[in-house]
Write an enzyme that holds these catalytic residues in place. Sequence first.
Site, PDB file in Angstrom:
ATOM      1  N   ILE A  63       0.882  -1.161   0.000  1.00  0.00           N
ATOM      2  CA  ILE A  63       0.000   0.000   0.000  1.00  0.00           C
ATOM      3  C   ILE A  63       0.921   1.213   0.000  1.00  0.00           C
ATOM      4  O   ILE A  63       1.884   1.279   0.756  1.00  0.00           O
ATOM      5  CB  ILE A  63      -0.942  -0.009   1.230  1.00  0.00           C
ATOM      6  CG1 ILE A  63      -1.849   1.228   1.260  1.00  0.00           C
ATOM      7  CG2 ILE A  63      -0.196  -0.132   2.540  1.00  0.00           C
ATOM      8  CD1 ILE A  63      -2.928   1.161   2.379  1.00  0.00           C
ATOM      9  N   SER A  64       0.640   2.175  -0.881  1.00  0.00           N
ATOM     10  CA  SER A  64       1.530   3.333  -1.019  1.00  0.00           C
ATOM     11  C   SER A  64       1.537   4.195   0.240  1.00  0.00           C
ATOM     12  O   SER A  64       0.571   4.236   0.998  1.00  0.00           O
ATOM     13  CB  SER A  64       1.084   4.202  -2.204  1.00  0.00           C
ATOM     14  OG  SER A  64       1.080   3.453  -3.389  1.00  0.00           O
TER      15      SER A  64
END
Length: 217
Positions: A63-64
């Site tokens: 997940i960024s």
Amino acid sequence: MTIDEFYGKRQQMVDTQIVKRGIKDKRVIEAMRKVPRHLFIDNALWPQAYEDHPLPIGEKQTISQPYIVALMTEALELEENDKVLEIGTGSGYQTAILAELAEQVYSIERLPNIAKNARKILDKLNYKNVMISIRDGTEGWSEFAPFDAIIVTAAAPHIPRPLFEQLKIKGRLVIPIGGEFSQDLMVYTKTDKEATDVENLGGCRFVKLIGAHGWKE
Ligand code: SAH
């Protein structure tokens, strides 16, 4: 807005990582204040959900980092009636942010289990304006083209040609372009059938975009 157990941490994340670093778009800021980021990751990682870095989501994907999500979303300049295409659904967190800001989100993920997890949490949070498809996103989604904006959240060696073709004139494509280990976050604005304006938002590091118009596996 839901006042969950992480409400305070989430507001702090937005204040210190998003607003302080120069994100100005009020709608983006509001969306980041609202969407419960922790629900998109494994609960063992919840204590880290609002920290200033990416986190693993399984199958070697991530997940960024919150700031990168905000930066990419701001660059899309979304309006309420827009149709947006996302390549790399991943956790579904970026997808939810897009769903807060656009009319309809079309999101493509190549890994079935990752896509199913994202679908589950997006349904739980009651996002009705998101369609997810499991396929190679480098081919785009011609059935629903053209799009007002396209975001690619995996690293590409060059612009996948179908994505450029499926973008409206004046539409924006936000995509990390570069090598396997580091890229530049690029913003292309399509000016006519063959041309774009281009802006470089700086260095970044994403997992590989794997597909016919991306990297080989
Ligand atoms: N925005 C996501 C980022 C996930 S990481 C988040 O913040 O959670 C990038 C995702 O892109 C991975 O889930 C990976 O499986 C996916 N991906 C890589 N190549 C792809 C392709 N050709 N089509 C669709 N998804 C792809």
